[in-house]
Design a protein around this motif. Structure first.
Motif, PDB file in Angstrom:
ATOM      1  N   GLN A  20       0.237   4.091   0.726  1.00  0.00           N
ATOM      2  CA  GLN A  20       0.131   5.393   1.756  1.00  0.00           C
ATOM      3  C   GLN A  20       0.812   4.612   3.039  1.00  0.00           C
ATOM      4  O   GLN A  20       1.285   5.509   3.614  1.00  0.00           O
ATOM      5  CB  GLN A  20      -1.154   5.366   1.995  1.00  0.00           C
ATOM      6  N   GLU A  21       0.760   3.277   3.048  1.00  0.00           N
ATOM      7  CA  GLU A  21       1.468   2.739   4.262  1.00  0.00           C
ATOM      8  C   GLU A  21       2.974   2.831   4.031  1.00  0.00           C
ATOM      9  O   GLU A  21       3.700   3.257   5.131  1.00  0.00           O
ATOM     10  CB  GLU A  21       1.104   1.207   4.379  1.00  0.00           C
TER      11      GLU A  21
ATOM     12  N   ASP B  23       0.946  -1.142   0.040  1.00  0.00           N
ATOM     13  CA  ASP B  23       0.136   0.096  -0.211  1.00  0.00           C
ATOM     14  C   ASP B  23       1.013   1.349   0.012  1.00  0.00           C
ATOM     15  O   ASP B  23       1.659   1.597   0.884  1.00  0.00           O
ATOM     16  CB  ASP B  23      -0.770  -0.089   1.276  1.00  0.00           C
TER      17      ASP B  23
ATOM     18  N   LYS C 173       3.814   6.534   4.998  1.00  0.00           N
ATOM     19  CA  LYS C 173       3.765   6.694   6.292  1.00  0.00           C
ATOM     20  C   LYS C 173       4.860   6.510   7.141  1.00  0.00           C
ATOM     21  O   LYS C 173       5.495   7.414   8.052  1.00  0.00           O
ATOM     22  CB  LYS C 173       2.516   5.888   7.000  1.00  0.00           C
TER      23      LYS C 173
END
Length: 234
Positions: A7-8, A5, A11
């Motif tokens: 976004q992960e 992912d 992050k």
């Protein structure tokens, strides 16, 4: 398509420079690392073994296993944490740990049955298809090898403790670290483990006492839990 992912990955990449600061957002990882390291070592006796740490991040577990005498490869798809891990190992003079930006599934296809021990800790709940990672971990293990997972249970108690408690009340983790819908029930992980051809050996829960600020391993798997598996020798 890569089982990741973006976004992960972003992050954890944004926080990469804090990975080895024991008072940063990664303080819980530093606090639980001795517990999970001792548990893995008790079961698998890692000294002299070949180990791959899947989703290694900044290398806290990978480097600690190397310090115990294992030959360790840490893999991740987030570049910044990998660079931090490489730099820390170099500065610390830990030569028997290396790092690669490669997916678990790709490494499994490249080096099937290669590792004595496979660890995948606090990672399954951050990928779109955790069952594929479980299969890849099983594929990478030698016959008779050990495979270790840790993740978060999905129930009202885990939402209360792992998200509301840890992220909003106690502020042990940054807000948004976890997404409740991605938590994994032990029955789900058990099914993926069996389908991957692994045998369960042990379940452990991990608890946190907010008064003493101490983590401990126990038999309560309702929030954080760990699983030890073995690949059949034949």
């Amino acid at each position: 398509m890569t089982n990741a992912d973006p976004q992960e990955l972003a992050k954890f990449s944004d926080l990469a420079h804090k990975w080895w600061d024991p008072e940063s957002e990664f303080r819980p990882l530093h606090q639980i690392n001795p517990l999970r390291l001792d548990w893995i070592d008790q079961l698998a006796s890692i000294k002299g073994k070949t180990v791959v740490d899947v989703g290694c991040g900044g290398g806290i577990l990978a480097e600690s296993m190397a310090r115990r005498g294992a030959e360790v490869l840490g893999i991740d798809l987030a570049d910044r944490p990998l660079k931090v891990a490489m730099l820390h190992a170099m500065e610390a003079g830990v030569a028997n740990v290396s790092y690669r930006a490669v997916a678990a599934e790709a490494l499994a296809a490249e080096q099937p049955g290669h590792f004595d021990v496979v660890t995948c800790m606090e990672m399954l709940e951050h990928v779109p298809d955790p069952s594929a990672v479980v299969r890849a971990c099983a594929q990478m293990a030698k016959p008779g090898g050990w495979v270790f997972f840790s993740t978060l249970n999905r129930n009202p108690k885990s939402y209360l403790f792992a998200i509301l408690g840890a992220e909003y009340v106690l502020k042990l983790l940054p807000k948004g670290t976890h997404e409740f819908s991605r938590f994994i029930r032990p029955a789900e992980l058990s099914r993926w483990i069996r389908e991957a051809g692994l045998d369960h050996r042990e379940f452990k829960g991990m608890g946190y006492n907010p008064l003493t600020r101490i983590y401990s391993l126990n038999q309560d798997t309702s929030v954080n839990y760990l699983v030890a598996c073995r690949k059949p020798a034949a």
